[in-house]
Every structure is written in C-alpha cells, then in structure tokens.
Design an enzyme around this catalytic site. Structure first.
Site, mmCIF file in Angstrom:
data_model
loop_
_atom_site.group_PDB
_atom_site.id
_atom_site.type_symbol
_atom_site.label_atom_id
_atom_site.label_comp_id
_atom_site.label_asym_id
_atom_site.label_seq_id
_atom_site.Cartn_x
_atom_site.Cartn_y
_atom_site.Cartn_z
ATOM 1 C CB CYS A 256 -17.766 2.361 71.489
ATOM 2 S SG CYS A 256 -19.034 1.510 72.446
ATOM 3 C CB CYS B 169 -21.967 3.282 75.759
ATOM 4 S SG CYS B 169 -20.611 2.163 75.653
HETATM 5 P P1 FAD Z 1 -16.168 6.046 60.959
HETATM 6 O O1 FAD Z 1 -17.498 5.386 60.942
HETATM 7 O O2 FAD Z 1 -14.998 5.307 61.509
HETATM 8 O O3 FAD Z 1 -15.859 6.495 59.464
HETATM 9 C C1 FAD Z 1 -14.750 7.278 59.098
HETATM 10 C C2 FAD Z 1 -14.535 7.099 57.586
HETATM 11 O O4 FAD Z 1 -13.613 8.094 57.123
HETATM 12 C C3 FAD Z 1 -13.935 5.732 57.238
HETATM 13 O O5 FAD Z 1 -14.735 5.087 56.265
HETATM 14 C C4 FAD Z 1 -12.547 6.084 56.713
HETATM 15 O O6 FAD Z 1 -12.103 5.201 55.694
HETATM 16 C C5 FAD Z 1 -12.749 7.504 56.194
HETATM 17 N N1 FAD Z 1 -11.503 8.282 56.120
HETATM 18 C C6 FAD Z 1 -10.468 8.284 56.987
HETATM 19 N N2 FAD Z 1 -9.503 9.120 56.564
HETATM 20 C C7 FAD Z 1 -9.947 9.668 55.406
HETATM 21 C C8 FAD Z 1 -9.384 10.609 54.494
HETATM 22 N N3 FAD Z 1 -8.165 11.156 54.670
HETATM 23 N N4 FAD Z 1 -10.118 10.958 53.413
HETATM 24 C C9 FAD Z 1 -11.361 10.429 53.196
HETATM 25 N N5 FAD Z 1 -11.937 9.534 54.036
HETATM 26 C C10 FAD Z 1 -11.229 9.165 55.127
HETATM 27 N N6 FAD Z 1 -21.070 3.129 68.597
HETATM 28 C C11 FAD Z 1 -22.328 3.008 69.099
HETATM 29 O O7 FAD Z 1 -23.146 3.901 68.938
HETATM 30 N N7 FAD Z 1 -22.724 1.906 69.802
HETATM 31 C C12 FAD Z 1 -21.881 0.855 69.995
HETATM 32 O O8 FAD Z 1 -22.280 -0.153 70.600
HETATM 33 C C13 FAD Z 1 -20.551 0.936 69.459
HETATM 34 N N8 FAD Z 1 -19.700 -0.084 69.637
HETATM 35 C C14 FAD Z 1 -18.474 -0.041 69.042
HETATM 36 C C15 FAD Z 1 -17.631 -1.135 69.187
HETATM 37 C C16 FAD Z 1 -16.393 -1.154 68.569
HETATM 38 C C17 FAD Z 1 -15.494 -2.339 68.739
HETATM 39 C C18 FAD Z 1 -15.986 -0.045 67.756
HETATM 40 C C19 FAD Z 1 -14.664 -0.064 67.044
HETATM 41 C C20 FAD Z 1 -16.808 1.073 67.636
HETATM 42 C C21 FAD Z 1 -18.061 1.092 68.282
HETATM 43 N N9 FAD Z 1 -18.920 2.199 68.192
HETATM 44 C C22 FAD Z 1 -20.177 2.111 68.741
HETATM 45 C C23 FAD Z 1 -18.421 3.485 67.677
HETATM 46 C C24 FAD Z 1 -18.888 3.864 66.270
HETATM 47 O O9 FAD Z 1 -18.636 2.813 65.359
HETATM 48 C C25 FAD Z 1 -18.182 5.133 65.828
HETATM 49 O O10 FAD Z 1 -18.350 6.119 66.824
HETATM 50 C C26 FAD Z 1 -18.751 5.661 64.507
HETATM 51 O O11 FAD Z 1 -18.499 4.740 63.474
HETATM 52 C C27 FAD Z 1 -18.129 7.024 64.175
HETATM 53 O O12 FAD Z 1 -18.502 7.453 62.891
HETATM 54 P P2 FAD Z 1 -17.490 8.364 62.034
HETATM 55 O O13 FAD Z 1 -18.176 8.627 60.752
HETATM 56 O O14 FAD Z 1 -16.982 9.493 62.836
HETATM 57 O O15 FAD Z 1 -16.217 7.402 61.779
#
Ligand code: FAD
Length: 416
Positions: free
Chosen positions: A165, A345
């Site tokens: 983000c 965003c």
């Molecule tokens: P995540 O949701 O972070 O999940 C990754 C998971 O993998 C976690 O649960 C973790 O524990 C697990 N994991 C890590 N390592 C391992 C391992 N070795 N083995 C097994 N599991 C593991 N997005 C928007 O669309 N709009 C917004 O307004 C927005 N605002 C944001 C504001 C902030 C402050 C933040 C921090 C993020 C924001 N985002 C926003 C971004 C969004 O939250 C992320 O892009 C999204 O969560 C990505 O999904 P993901 O599954 O890739 O990662």
C-alpha cells in the site's frame, strides 16, 4: 531420520489476504477439493483498517479476527510456518518438523517488514513519540500521539519501493493533519514528509490532488530523503538526502512525533528458495500468476513478482485468477485466466474524503466506477464511504468467502 509426510491436493502457504481468498475461491468452485493452509499465526488481520485505527476512526479490534473463524469452510489449517521448499519433489518442510506433499502449491506469505533496516528504530517503536500504522500493536499509538500533540515537529517517512500500500505513509499524514486542523492546532505543528521516492505518488494522475493537500496542510515535502537512523531518547531522526546534482547529504531533524513506514522486502523464506526471481520474489507470469519454472506452483499477493501495486485490492482480483488456473492445471488444461495488474489505494486525504487511486500495470487508470459517480483523481465523499463502510465487509464477507465482487476472472482471449 525420515520426517513424517502428509499429503494434500492443494497446499497454500500463508493465511493472509491472498492465501485465504484463494482457498475460498478454490472451494467455491470445487467444494470437495483437499486444501490445506499453512499459517503460523492464530489471528488474521485486515491491514487496510490500520490506517483508520491510526486516524482514530476504527477500533483496533475491528481489524483482527481468529484465524480459525476466517478460514473458508472445507479448508484445513496446519498451524506452523514453512521452513523450506522442495519444488522438484512437490513438497515443503515446516517449522514443526513435518513435511507436506502436494499436487499444486499456492505461495502467499506476504512481504517482510524490515524494522532493523533503520538503525535504532526497533528499540524505540511504541515509545518516545515513534510509531507506525504498519503494525497492529502500534496503530493505536499513532492515534494517541496525534490526539495529544500540541506543537513541535511531526515527521512522516516513506522508504524506497516496493512497499505494501504505497499510499499508506501519506494517508497517516493527511489524517493526522486533518485532525490537527479541525482542533485548531495545525499552525503550531511543523509537518514534514520525507520520501525516498522522486515523486509524491507513482501514478501521475493522482499527484495534483495530493499536492493540493500538501499545500493546504502546509506540509514541508522532502523527496529523495530516506530515513536511516532514529535516536528515540534524543528524539532525533537522521536522513540521507539526495541533492538535485545527485550529491548525498546527511540531514538530522528533531521531532515530537515520528510516523515510520519500514523498508520492505521479499520474505527470507522465499529469497532463499528456488522459487525466487533475482530480486527475491516468487517468480510468476504476471498474467496467469503461474510460476515461471514450476508449472504446479502459483503465487499472489505481496510476495509475488508481478509488478502491480501491492494491495489487498490486487489480491481480490488475483485470487480468482489463481483458482481458475490452478484447477485447470490439476485437470491437465492450460491456464486461461488473466490478471490485468489491477491494484487500488484509497488515499484518505481528510476525514470524509478519499482520492481513490485505481490502476493497473504501467500505471494505466482502471476505475471501477464511472467518473460521474467517483472520479478517482479527485477527493470524494463516496470513495470515503466505500473505504470506511463498504470495503471491510467486502473483505470479510465477499473476498474471504470466494464471492468475487467486481473480480470475475477474464480469459486470455477477452484480455487480448
Ligand atoms: P498478508 O495479508 O500480509 O498475509 C501473509 C500471511 O503469510 C500472514 O498471515 C503471515 O503470517 C503468513 N506467513 C508469513 N511467512 C510464512 C511462512 N513462512 N509460512 C506460512 N505462512 C507465512 N491494501 C488495500 O487494498 N487497500 C488499502 O487501503 C491498504 N492499506 C494498507 C495499510 C497498511 C498500514 C498496511 C500495512 C497494508 C495496507 N494494504 C492495503 C495492503 C494489504 O494489507 C496487503 O497488500 C495484503 O494484506 C497482502 O496480502 P498477502 O496475502 O500477500 O499478505
């Protein structure tokens, strides 16, 4: 010693936005599919809500739910972290000493926050006026600092890309300024934005609206200025700043409040694996999201190499594509669904108004709504309503349940 080996048809690494949305999309298409999610945490976080927690609008508890309650019906959960991948053998090893074999693998472990990439930061987080909306535990501290600040300097920082983000560091700043303005305190607070980037926002269409807020709040904008060290007790921050002629200078600023967005990188478990590209990300085709070298592996979310904006909004569109293509692969067909690079965003420029940046690969504008309803390049009340009231239920009740609202996957021939 031989480690115990269990087998699942589909293994998903990560129970975050990408992992759970994909599990839900797979099970909606094929309810009897054998799906196991590997996730060490017992809590699932709605991270987009943390901006509103820091802004004093959401309660922190609203952004967290028990992992067990967010897993889609039919998915099994193995609570451990992945310790190593063996893609040629179709199996992975876990931190609890077990191994899991699979027919198809989905890799979504998110992005790594590198708090140690800034000297002194970790020791002072959550105290001495140093905070970050990038951590569940710290977002309420942002709210408290903003509420209590009466004068002095407030610094907001943004590291080099990529970050998840990309607008979140600015969102924290605009919402803070808006609160100080409404409380009649903004004139006594000296606000500075330090960004490692050369522009305020990566997609130029949104910059004019954001610049108007920079001017309105009287923010001192410092581009190509990277936070390198924090001395919490002395309340001093050090920056490496690039002059117009490319000369690097060290600049020190004292502060009353410092909001940090930490530097970010591909997770160590991916960087050190055979799945990584040269930059450390899961090496996928940006259209099909299939791994470029291992045909039964897919990647999505923040950890994958596709050059989209790393957002949950991107995941909302990616998960159905991965589900379609993974099932096609299991059935011996070629993957046909194509991800168009969409990411979004919602920039919270003031309480009640959002600049809804929606764009795809190459910064191409991809609005979800006609301009008469929401013109994403301008601040809008309706976009705020979407961010505050609609996107959280869309996340919990649609995206994590496999209801693909505005996210129906396109086929290759439609995308051409
Ligand atoms: P995540 O949701 O972070 O999940 C990754 C998971 O993998 C976690 O649960 C973790 O524990 C697990 N994991 C890590 N390592 C391992 C391992 N070795 N083995 C097994 N599991 C593991 N997005 C928007 O669309 N709009 C917004 O307004 C927005 N605002 C944001 C504001 C902030 C402050 C933040 C921090 C993020 C924001 N985002 C926003 C971004 C969004 O939250 C992320 O892009 C999204 O969560 C990505 O999904 P993901 O599954 O890739 O990662």
């Amino acid at each position: 010693m031989t480690l115990p080996l269990t087998i699942a048809t589909v293994v998903i690494v990560g129970g975050g936005a990408g992992g759970l949305a994909t599990a839900a999309s797979l099970l909606r298409r094929r309810p009897d599919l054998n799906v196991t999610v590997i996730e060490p945490r017992d809590t699932h976080y709605y991270q987009p809500g943390w901006t509103l927690v820091g802004g004093g609008i959401f309660d922190q508890a609203k952004t967290a739910r028990a992992m067990a309650s967010t897993l889609p019906t039919g998915a099994k959960w193995h609570q451990a972290a992945v310790a190593g991948f063996e893609p040629a053998l179709n199996r992975l090893s876990l931190t609890d000493g077990t191994r899991i074999g699979y027919d198809a693998l989905v890799v979504a472990p998110g992005i790594e926050l590198n708090w140690d990439g800034i000297e002194g930061l970790r020791d002072t987080l959550g105290q001495n006026g140093v905070t970050s909306n990038y951590a569940f535990d710290l977002a309420p501290y942002t709210d408290r600092l903003v509420r209590d600040l009466r004068g002095g300097r407030a610094l907001f920082t943004q590291p080099p890309m990529p970050i998840k983000c990309a607008g979140a560091p600015q969102k924290a700043m605009y919402l803070s300024c808006d609160r100080w303005r409404r409380a009649g305190r903004l004139e006594d607070i000296d606000v500075e934005f330090h960004s490692a980037g050369a522009t305020l926002f990566g997609v130029e269409h949104f910059v004019p609206s954001l610049m108007r807020y920079i001017e309105r709040y009287g923010i001192d904008l410092n581009l190509t200025s990277t936070l390198t060290a924090v001395d919490g007790e002395a309340k001093r921050a050090r920056f490496s700043t690039k002059d117009a002629d490319g000369t690097l200078r060290i600049v020190e600023r004292d502060f009353k409040m410092l909001h940090v967005c930490p530097p970010q990188r591909a997770p160590g478990i991916i960087r050190e694996s055979e799945l990584a590209d040269s930059a450390g990300w899961v090496e996928v085709d940006p259209g099909t999201l299939r791994h470029r070298r291992f045909g039964n592996i897919f990647g999505l979310g923040d950890a994958c190499s596709a050059p989209n904006a790393k957002t949950a909004a991107a995941v909302r569109k990616q998960a159905p594509v991965v589900a379609e293509n993974l099932l096609a692969t299991l059935d011996g067909r070629a993957p046909a669904a194509i991800y168009d690079g969409y990411g979004s965003c919602p920039l919270t420029v003031e309480r009640g108004r959002v600049v809804l940046a929606e764009f795809g690969y190459g910064g191409k504008l991809m609005p979800s709504f006609p301009a008469w309803l929401i013109d994403g390049t301008k601040p809008s009340h309706l976009a705020w309503f979407l961010k505050e009231r609609m996107l959280p239920p869309i996340y919990w009740k649609a995206m994590l349940k496999g209801r693909e609202w505005l996210a129906k996957p396109r086929k290759a021939e439609e995308a051409a």
